[in-house]
Design an enzyme around this catalytic site. Structure first.
Site, PDB file in Angstrom:
ATOM      1  N   GLY A  11       0.830  -8.515  -4.242  1.00 50.03           N
ATOM      2  CA  GLY A  11       1.021  -8.632  -5.600  1.00 50.03           C
ATOM      3  C   GLY A  11       0.586  -7.582  -6.358  1.00 50.03           C
ATOM      4  O   GLY A  11       0.126  -7.852  -7.579  1.00 50.03           O
ATOM      5  N   SER A  37      -3.525 -12.161  -2.452  1.00 51.20           N
ATOM      6  CA  SER A  37      -4.638 -12.629  -2.297  1.00 51.20           C
ATOM      7  C   SER A  37      -5.411 -11.679  -3.455  1.00 51.20           C
ATOM      8  O   SER A  37      -5.803 -10.676  -3.346  1.00 51.20           O
ATOM      9  CB  SER A  37      -5.292 -12.116  -0.947  1.00 51.20           C
ATOM     10  N   VAL A  45      -5.319   1.681  -9.374  1.00 52.03           N
ATOM     11  CA  VAL A  45      -5.239   3.110 -10.102  1.00 52.03           C
ATOM     12  C   VAL A  45      -3.655   3.226 -10.266  1.00 52.03           C
ATOM     13  O   VAL A  45      -2.736   2.596  -9.762  1.00 52.03           O
ATOM     14  CB  VAL A  45      -5.683   4.339  -9.619  1.00 52.03           C
ATOM     15  N   ALA A  48       0.264   7.081 -14.875  1.00 52.01           N
ATOM     16  CA  ALA A  48       1.532   7.906 -15.259  1.00 52.01           C
ATOM     17  C   ALA A  48       2.800   7.794 -14.712  1.00 52.01           C
ATOM     18  O   ALA A  48       3.111   7.679 -13.530  1.00 52.01           O
ATOM     19  CB  ALA A  48       1.066   9.315 -15.136  1.00 52.01           C
ATOM     20  N   LYS A  76       4.598   9.585 -22.861  1.00 53.95           N
ATOM     21  CA  LYS A  76       4.484  10.609 -22.049  1.00 53.95           C
ATOM     22  C   LYS A  76       5.640  11.451 -22.004  1.00 53.95           C
ATOM     23  O   LYS A  76       6.553  10.983 -21.678  1.00 53.95           O
ATOM     24  CB  LYS A  76       4.209  10.310 -20.682  1.00 53.95           C
ATOM     25  N   GLN A 144      22.481  10.640 -31.221  1.00 53.12           N
ATOM     26  CA  GLN A 144      23.092  10.593 -29.935  1.00 53.12           C
ATOM     27  C   GLN A 144      23.387  12.062 -29.461  1.00 53.12           C
ATOM     28  O   GLN A 144      23.741  12.267 -28.303  1.00 53.12           O
ATOM     29  CB  GLN A 144      24.323   9.847 -29.595  1.00 53.12           C
ATOM     30  N   LEU A 329       2.775   1.606  -1.851  1.00 55.24           N
ATOM     31  CA  LEU A 329       2.024   2.361  -0.746  1.00 55.24           C
ATOM     32  C   LEU A 329       2.147   1.758   0.954  1.00 55.24           C
ATOM     33  O   LEU A 329       1.811   2.764   1.683  1.00 55.24           O
ATOM     34  CB  LEU A 329       0.628   2.003  -1.245  1.00 55.24           C
ATOM     35  N   ILE A 342       5.059   5.185  -8.712  1.00 54.61           N
ATOM     36  CA  ILE A 342       5.648   4.117  -9.194  1.00 54.61           C
ATOM     37  C   ILE A 342       7.145   4.231  -9.224  1.00 54.61           C
ATOM     38  O   ILE A 342       7.924   3.099  -8.972  1.00 54.61           O
ATOM     39  CB  ILE A 342       5.077   3.825 -10.670  1.00 54.61           C
TER      40      ILE A 342
HETATM   41  P1  FAD Z   1      -1.693  -2.505  -3.761  1.00 54.05           P
HETATM   42  O1  FAD Z   1      -2.084  -2.541  -5.441  1.00 54.05           O
HETATM   43  O2  FAD Z   1      -2.564  -2.127  -2.977  1.00 54.05           O
HETATM   44  O3  FAD Z   1      -0.934  -3.910  -3.714  1.00 54.05           O
HETATM   45  C1  FAD Z   1      -1.335  -4.433  -2.345  1.00 54.05           C
HETATM   46  C2  FAD Z   1      -1.277  -6.038  -2.525  1.00 54.05           C
HETATM   47  O4  FAD Z   1      -1.259  -6.532  -1.210  1.00 54.05           O
HETATM   48  C3  FAD Z   1      -2.406  -6.823  -3.217  1.00 54.05           C
HETATM   49  O5  FAD Z   1      -1.784  -7.699  -4.076  1.00 54.05           O
HETATM   50  C4  FAD Z   1      -3.259  -7.437  -2.051  1.00 54.05           C
HETATM   51  O6  FAD Z   1      -3.908  -8.372  -2.574  1.00 54.05           O
HETATM   52  C5  FAD Z   1      -2.087  -7.840  -1.258  1.00 54.05           C
HETATM   53  N1  FAD Z   1      -2.722  -7.954   0.091  1.00 54.05           N
HETATM   54  C6  FAD Z   1      -2.941  -6.747   1.093  1.00 54.05           C
HETATM   55  N2  FAD Z   1      -3.322  -7.699   2.285  1.00 54.05           N
HETATM   56  C7  FAD Z   1      -3.267  -8.920   2.138  1.00 54.05           C
HETATM   57  C8  FAD Z   1      -3.424  -9.916   2.917  1.00 54.05           C
HETATM   58  N3  FAD Z   1      -4.286  -9.778   4.191  1.00 54.05           N
HETATM   59  N4  FAD Z   1      -2.926 -11.161   2.449  1.00 54.05           N
HETATM   60  C9  FAD Z   1      -2.577 -11.269   1.111  1.00 54.05           C
HETATM   61  N5  FAD Z   1      -2.281 -10.381   0.316  1.00 54.05           N
HETATM   62  C10 FAD Z   1      -2.757  -8.875   0.574  1.00 54.05           C
HETATM   63  N6  FAD Z   1       1.347   6.082  -9.264  1.00 54.05           N
HETATM   64  C11 FAD Z   1       1.940   6.559 -10.095  1.00 54.05           C
HETATM   65  O7  FAD Z   1       3.137   6.313 -10.497  1.00 54.05           O
HETATM   66  N7  FAD Z   1       1.320   7.202 -11.199  1.00 54.05           N
HETATM   67  C12 FAD Z   1      -0.115   7.590 -11.066  1.00 54.05           C
HETATM   68  O8  FAD Z   1      -0.401   8.311 -11.998  1.00 54.05           O
HETATM   69  C13 FAD Z   1      -0.735   7.173  -9.898  1.00 54.05           C
HETATM   70  N8  FAD Z   1      -2.066   7.737  -9.814  1.00 54.05           N
HETATM   71  C14 FAD Z   1      -2.725   7.364  -8.765  1.00 54.05           C
HETATM   72  C15 FAD Z   1      -3.697   7.791  -8.238  1.00 54.05           C
HETATM   73  C16 FAD Z   1      -4.384   7.498  -7.069  1.00 54.05           C
HETATM   74  C17 FAD Z   1      -5.695   7.932  -6.866  1.00 54.05           C
HETATM   75  C18 FAD Z   1      -3.996   6.769  -6.352  1.00 54.05           C
HETATM   76  C19 FAD Z   1      -4.598   6.248  -4.642  1.00 54.05           C
HETATM   77  C20 FAD Z   1      -2.740   6.137  -6.395  1.00 54.05           C
HETATM   78  C21 FAD Z   1      -1.881   6.678  -7.504  1.00 54.05           C
HETATM   79  N9  FAD Z   1      -0.644   5.996  -7.975  1.00 54.05           N
HETATM   80  C22 FAD Z   1       0.004   6.424  -8.890  1.00 54.05           C
HETATM   81  C23 FAD Z   1       0.055   4.985  -7.043  1.00 54.05           C
HETATM   82  C24 FAD Z   1       0.017   3.689  -7.365  1.00 54.05           C
HETATM   83  O9  FAD Z   1      -1.287   3.332  -7.664  1.00 54.05           O
HETATM   84  C25 FAD Z   1       0.698   2.714  -6.389  1.00 54.05           C
HETATM   85  O10 FAD Z   1       1.864   3.233  -6.223  1.00 54.05           O
HETATM   86  C26 FAD Z   1       0.828   1.608  -7.363  1.00 54.05           C
HETATM   87  O11 FAD Z   1      -0.415   0.852  -7.626  1.00 54.05           O
HETATM   88  C27 FAD Z   1       1.564   0.318  -6.195  1.00 54.05           C
HETATM   89  O12 FAD Z   1       0.479  -0.008  -5.076  1.00 54.05           O
HETATM   90  P2  FAD Z   1       0.934  -1.211  -4.473  1.00 54.05           P
HETATM   91  O13 FAD Z   1       1.448  -2.509  -4.932  1.00 54.05           O
HETATM   92  O14 FAD Z   1       1.917  -0.736  -3.237  1.00 54.05           O
HETATM   93  O15 FAD Z   1      -0.223  -1.691  -3.327  1.00 54.05           O
END
Ligand code: FAD
Length: 494
Positions: A11, A37, A45, A48, A76, A144, A329, A342
């Protein structure tokens, strides 16, 4: 096997973007459950974005003002790249398209002709996004006319975006289950995942599973064993340190990307705070040194402790395997230089619903999904590599190594075509349009040998007058400009 139950594991931003769109688009015969969880948490993080996020929000039916208030958003218009070609120089990559549509020939050829005639206006003098950035301003223009188009995205808090989408999704019928996923069970014949087993003992069954578990890739990598392609030979950064600061001074409508000796620093001004970080390779600089450099170059007082995040650049060899699709990710990571993560979530979600397996998971759907995702990831990767490859810095080994990268042929050809002819080859699944490639190639110092002969059609006088009129037209909306801060205040109070 008809899909009756969609299960989203995770989530974070990816999980809730998928859930919100699923409940919005899928027929009520398909139920949606999301497992996350709080104990594990999210990466936390990501601030942008790029303009297509507005289409995503529109399809979700979000009210822009409410969305912006809920997510601490600012506007932006561009990224300002500082010290990237050489130290002390900067350029903008704006979301605008400089100039105007002038027949079949891209505007940059007309601009090259003007330069050859002694006109020294910069390409960005024809770009409204740039003119707004220079004045730290913004306004929505009630027209437009494409000449006055100002494409924009947001700086926002992606944690808050996730929470906001959670509210929207739960209201629309998504079931949220709290708990840690311990393991999965699979059908012994097909290998398809049948259920998630939580530590609480609860079992969540489903037909199609979306892996949004972040860098853990719990379903697609750990359970199904899909391999990960490592791209660190092209993009060696493997670490980031992030910290938030108070906002001080003018609110700029752009992200700052400032190159340092072994990587680069971001400054992302949200409405009420600034997101900061340093992206680097720990082969060239230690975590402590990178943190130190970041802390020495902050735009305001820290409001969080610095946090180091490790990552591996690359992507899955298959984003869809059996009945699991990776979004976010879990599908791969590219450093945030062009704010694409994103967006890659968004495009995976859109692709998922475009190719949704209503009746059965057929290989043709899977193959198309995987082919398109691969192509898209690779073009983003190449675009990021371009910034590094075209540097002319000699102050550290990092920058020298970066311009000696063994870059993909497609990228090499694209640069060559531009250098020799001024033409930019647009790949079908490239997120970035030719104006983006143009601005970065020009900003990084690539010059062209010739421009397109179509740009010579007008007589010299007529042509120079047309260019002057265009510059004048571009300046017209500046009268309606508000400071970025004043715009947010008036727009969000409406
Ligand atoms: P996460 O946020 O890690 O979510 C994973 C989910 O899975 C969580 O809810 C967690 O609880 C759940 N989970 C994992 N294991 C289990 C388990 N065993 N049981 C139950 N639940 C579990 N993107 C941009 O577009 N612009 C930016 O400026 C940007 N800057 C960034 C800077 C950095 C340094 C980094 C590392 C990333 C950046 N990103 C950026 C990428 C962005 O942060 C991610 O694409 C976005 O937050 C999506 O993350 P996610 O949902 O895939 O993973």
């Amino acid at each position: 096997m008809a899909i009756r139950k969609l299960v989203i594991a995770g989530g974070g931003t990816a999980g809730w973007m998928t859930a919100a769109m699923a409940v919005r688009l899928l027929p009520s015969s398909v139920s949606v459950e999301l497992v996350e969880s709080e104990q594990i948490g999210i990466i936390g993080v990501g601030e942008a974005t790029i303009p297509p996020i507005r289409n995503f929000n529109n399809v979700l039916g979000l009210d822009e003002r409410e969305f912006m208030r809920e997510t601490n958003s600012s506007i932006k218009l561009a990224i300002k790249f500082e010290n990237w070609r050489v130290q002390g120089e900067s350029y903008f990559h704006t979301f605008g398209a400089p100039g105007a549509q002038m027949g079949f020939c891209s505007f940059n050829h007309f601009w090259e002709r003007a330069r050859s005639l002694g006109d020294d206006h910069s390409l960005w003098d024809y770009d409204l996004n740039y003119l707004f950035c220079e004045r730290n301003g913004f306004n929505k223009l009630p027209t437009q006319n494409p000449v006055y188009e100002v494409p924009y995205a947001y700086h926002f808090d992606s944690n808050l975006y996730g929470q906001y989408l959670r509210k929207v999704s739960e209201k629309a019928g998504v079931i949220r289950t709290e708990g840690v996923i311990n393991h999965v069970s699979r059908d012994p014949d097909s290998g398809y995942i049948e259920a998630l087993h939580l530590e609480s003992g609860k079992v969540v069954k489903g037909d199609l599973f979306i892996d949004c578990t972040g860098i853990r890739g719990l379903l697609i990598q750990k359970a199904l064993g899909v391999s990960y392609e490592d791209w660190s030979d092209l993009l060696p950064a493997n670490s980031a340190v992030a910290v938030q600061t108070e906002r001080e001074g003018d609110l700029v409508p752009y992200t700052r990307s400032i190159a340092h000796s072994a990587g680069w620093q971001w400054q992302i001004p949200l409405a009420e705070r600034v997101g900061n970080g340093m992206v680097y390779s720990d082969h060239y600089i230690s975590d402590d040194e990178a943190s130190h450099n970041l802390m020495q170059n902050l735009p305001g007082k820290c409001i969080t402790d610095p946090r180091v995040i490790k990552f591996q650049t690359g992507r899955l060899s298959q984003q869809w395997a059996k009945n699991v699709i990776a979004v976010g990710l879990s599908s791969g990571f590219l450093e945030p230089l062009e704010s694409t993560s994103i967006h890659l979530i968004q495009s995976a979600v859109v692709r998922l619903f475009k190719l949704f397996p209503h009746e059965e998971i057929s290989p043709i759907l899977v193959d198309n999904f995987n082919r398109e995702s691969k192509e898209e990831y690779e073009t983003v990767r190449d675009f990021i590599v371009l910034h590094y490859f075209l540097n002319e810095r000699n102050d550290s080994r990092f920058w020298v190594d970066m311009r000696n990268l063994n870059i993909p042929d497609r990228l090499r050809d694209k640069m060559r075509l531009y250098r020799e002819t001024g033409v930019i080859q647009q790949d079908a699944l490239d997120i970035f349009r030719d104006s983006s490639w143009l601005q970065v190639m020009m900003g990084q110092g690539v010059g062209v040998q010739s421009y397109h002969p179509l740009a010579d059609k007008m007589s010299k006088d007529e042509f120079l007058e047309t260019m002057a009129k265009l510059r004048k037209a571009k300046c017209q909306p500046l009268r309606q400009l508000k400071s970025h801060e004043a715009f947010l205040k008036s727009y969000l109070s409406g």
